[in-house]
Design a protein around this motif. Structure first.
Motif, short mmCIF file in Angstrom:
data_model
loop_
_atom_site.label_atom_id
_atom_site.label_comp_id
_atom_site.label_asym_id
_atom_site.label_seq_id
_atom_site.Cartn_x
_atom_site.Cartn_y
_atom_site.Cartn_z
N SER A 200 0.83 -1.20 0.00
CA SER A 200 0.00 0.00 0.00
C SER A 200 0.86 1.25 0.00
CB SER A 200 -0.89 0.01 1.25
OG SER A 200 -1.54 1.27 1.39
N GLN A 201 0.40 2.28 -0.69
CA GLN A 201 1.09 3.57 -0.67
C GLN A 201 0.92 4.26 0.68
OE1 GLN A 201 -0.78 6.71 -3.08
NE2 GLN A 201 -2.58 5.39 -3.32
N TYR A 202 0.02 3.74 1.51
CA TYR A 202 -0.26 4.37 2.80
C TYR A 202 0.39 3.65 3.99
CZ TYR A 202 -4.14 6.38 0.06
OH TYR A 202 -4.89 7.01 -0.88
N GLY B 225 -2.99 -2.41 3.55
CA GLY B 225 -3.67 -2.54 2.27
C GLY B 225 -2.67 -2.88 1.18
N GLY B 226 -3.15 -2.94 -0.06
CA GLY B 226 -2.27 -3.25 -1.18
C GLY B 226 -3.01 -3.09 -2.49
N PRO B 227 -2.28 -3.02 -3.61
CA PRO B 227 -2.90 -2.75 -4.91
C PRO B 227 -3.52 -3.97 -5.58
CG PRO B 227 -0.53 -2.91 -5.16
CD PRO B 227 -0.81 -3.03 -3.67
N CYS B 228 -3.25 -5.18 -5.08
CA CYS B 228 -3.69 -6.41 -5.73
C CYS B 228 -5.04 -6.89 -5.20
CB CYS B 228 -2.65 -7.51 -5.54
SG CYS B 228 -1.03 -7.14 -6.25
N SER B 229 -5.60 -7.86 -5.89
CA SER B 229 -6.76 -8.59 -5.40
C SER B 229 -6.27 -9.92 -4.84
CB SER B 229 -7.76 -8.85 -6.53
OG SER B 229 -8.30 -7.63 -7.02
N PRO C 263 0.21 -10.95 -3.22
CA PRO C 263 1.08 -11.05 -2.04
C PRO C 263 0.52 -12.02 -1.00
CG PRO C 263 0.77 -8.77 -2.67
CD PRO C 263 -0.18 -9.57 -3.51
N SER C 264 1.37 -12.91 -0.55
CA SER C 264 0.94 -13.89 0.44
C SER C 264 1.66 -13.62 1.77
CB SER C 264 1.24 -15.31 -0.05
OG SER C 264 2.64 -15.46 -0.26
N CYS D 156 -8.20 -3.01 4.48
CA CYS D 156 -8.47 -3.19 3.06
C CYS D 156 -7.97 -4.58 2.61
CB CYS D 156 -7.86 -2.04 2.26
SG CYS D 156 -8.58 -1.86 0.60
N TYR D 157 -6.90 -4.65 1.83
CA TYR D 157 -6.36 -5.94 1.40
C TYR D 157 -6.06 -6.82 2.62
CZ TYR D 157 -3.37 -9.30 -1.08
OH TYR D 157 -2.82 -10.44 -1.61
#
Length: 518
Positions: free
Chosen positions: A15-17, A56-60, A67-68, A84-85
């Motif tokens: 995540s960018q955050y 969080g992260g950009p992937c589903s 990412p695991s 989020c993610y």
């Protein structure tokens, strides 16, 4: 008291955050560290966190190669908060389902609590609904057994999940960003109330701990430090001097690319008022010579950085008894130099800190601020008694004016920019706007324009003014300075700085622009 005895582990899924999560935990006066999402379970156990936050992260979660993480961390018996993610990977682990949302949700949303049996939202809601910041295309479509829906929005019926018995919580929104106005309360509740941390991470305790560690590490050895006049190196110098006094010698390399009068200010603060030993090296001619005809900003940074190392080595070489090299490295430097911990961060510009010097100089490395964010460094500066103007001054790039003079660098341009920038900052102080904006500076543009002064035609230089408002420097908005203030600044610069006949104001935000021009 061991200020590291209570700690929160934050696992980064890209995540960018993620750094903002860490800053919010630190604001709750609790120590935390960022680590990659695939951190080994043995390392996690050794770290012994009081709680874990999954970013969080950009992937589903259902994407190939998503990412695991070692799911055994969810069985450690410590509280876990998924954001989020992070909520999605936790929900799937416990038997829930995650799928693409029928309607993606980016931006503001109104959150409503649906189950108050857990304590995560204690103090969060002051009204029936609370604004939050969403950024997702997926949602939890089936709850895991044992979980309940804790909150919802109009477009996200599962905006927060919880299993208080197992101390497991997840939120679809981002409590770490400023766009979630009461998000810091939620994170504070998680780390203090749910994880049971007491909040020993305070400026006074950090200084006490750092002083003890410095004395233990250094003993009676001599230490040298490269003093730039910036916040980080200044606070590092003050902290080390408190710990070992005259065993510290600072080397101040005056590159000729500093702000107006900055070299004298550094010497006055440290050498005269604090009694710190400072060796000042006037290297303006060497830097300007090395930068002749260089226009590319990345090349400028490398030349300035390498020459600084060379000159620092020359000065430090005269201190034959030195055994330690001190640097003002802070936690974001460490994270960014490691590629954001995930290996996915793009290199926008080379970093001016971390690496290079210790290997060349054969000295042990001392980095007392390595665990701290910038706001924590400033708080330490206040506690150490440094001048407020030094501690709370706006950020200044490592290469100095070298990357605020666009195109070729000349002494004439540096002198013009220094004067223009000093007028700009003075007016911001006098108007009360300096503390209202996060960063302000002037830029020398490699263009000339036609003007009229008196009855004569001029063909002179252009200066751009930049001022931004931001909380995290990851995003920024241009500051709406009053027109009368801008007019006064422009008039003063054109009247008082010979060689400038036009002043412009930058109204670009980040993104798509960066805060600095180079």
């Amino acid at each position: 008291m061991d200020i590291h005895s209570e700690k929160i582990l934050i696992l980064d899924f890209g995540s960018q955050y993620t750094q903002l999560i860490a800053r919010r935990v630190r604001e709750a006066h609790v120590y935390c560290e960022l680590h990659p999402h695939d951190m080994d379970i043995a390392e996690i156990r050794a770290f012994a966190p009081k709680g874990i936050i999954l970013s969080g992260g950009p992937c589903s979660v259902y994407d190939p190669g998503a990412p695991s993480f070692d799911e055994r961390l969810l069985e450690l018996g410590v509280p876990v908060l998924g954001i989020c993610y992070g909520m999605h990977v936790m929900a799937r682990h416990f038997g829930g389902e995650v799928s693409a949302a029928g309607k993606r949700e980016f931006g503001h949303a109104e959150l409503e609590q649906t189950d108050s049996t857990g304590s995560l939202f204690d103090g969060f809601f002051v009204e029936a609904k609370s604004p939050v910041w969403m950024s997702h295309g997926d949602h939890v479509s089936k709850l895991p057994p044992g979980f309940t829906v804790a909150a919802a929005t109009a477009n996200a019926p599962v905006a927060a999940i919880q299993d208080p018995a197992r101390q497991l919580y997840g939120v679809q929104f981002h409590p770490e960003v400023n766009h979630t106005p009461r998000g810091e309360i939620l994170i504070d509740t998680f780390v203090r109330k749910i994880c049971g941390c007491h909040g020993h991470w305070t400026p006074g305790q950090i200084i006490e701990d750092a002083v003890a560690r410095i004395r233990e590490m250094v003993g009676t050895d001599q230490v040298i430090l490269g003093l730039s006049g910036g916040v980080d190196s200044s606070v590092a110098a003050a902290l080390i001097h408190r710990a070992i006094g005259e065993q510290l010698t600072c080397v101040f390399v005056d590159t000729g690319l500093l702000r107006l009068g900055e070299g004298d200010q550094v010497m006055a603060t440290f050498a005269e008022n604090m009694g710190v030993k400072v060796l000042r090296v006037d290297a303006e001619e060497r830097f300007l010579s090395a930068l002749v005809d260089v226009e590319d900003p990345e090349q400028k940074r490398k030349i300035i950085g390498n020459l600084f190392i060379t000159i620092f080595e020359e000065a430090a070489g005269k201190l034959e008894d030195a055994r330690w090299l001190a640097q003002g490295t802070i936690y974001p430097d460490v994270i960014e130099s490691a590629g954001g911990k995930t290996g996915k961060a793009q290199n926008i510009k080379s970093h001016h800190n971390v690496g290079g010097l210790p290997e060349k100089m054969k000295l042990a490395l001392l980095e007392p601020l390595r665990e701290l964010f910038k706001d924590e460094v400033r708080a330490l500066g206040d506690e150490l008694g440094l001048p407020r103007q030094m501690v709370w001054r706006h950020p200044f790039p490592g290469p100095g004016l070298g990357v605020r003079i666009l195109g070729k660098i000349k002494k004439e341009y540096a002198d013009i920019l220094r004067q223009a920038d000093a007028i700009y900052i003075e007016e911001l102080f006098q108007s009360g706007w300096y503390d209202k904006v996060s960063q302000a500076f002037a830029v020398f543009l490699p263009v000339r324009s036609v003007g009229v002064m008196g009855d004569g035609r001029t063909y002179e230089n252009v200066v751009a003014l930049r001022a931004v408002e931001t909380k995290d420097f990851m995003t920024a908005s241009w500051a709406p300075l009053p027109y009368d203030l801008l007019a006064r600044i422009s008039t003063r610069i054109i009247n008082e700085v010979r060689g400038v006949n036009r002043v412009v104001y930058d109204i670009s935000s980040k993104p798509p622009s960066t805060i600095e021009w180079e």
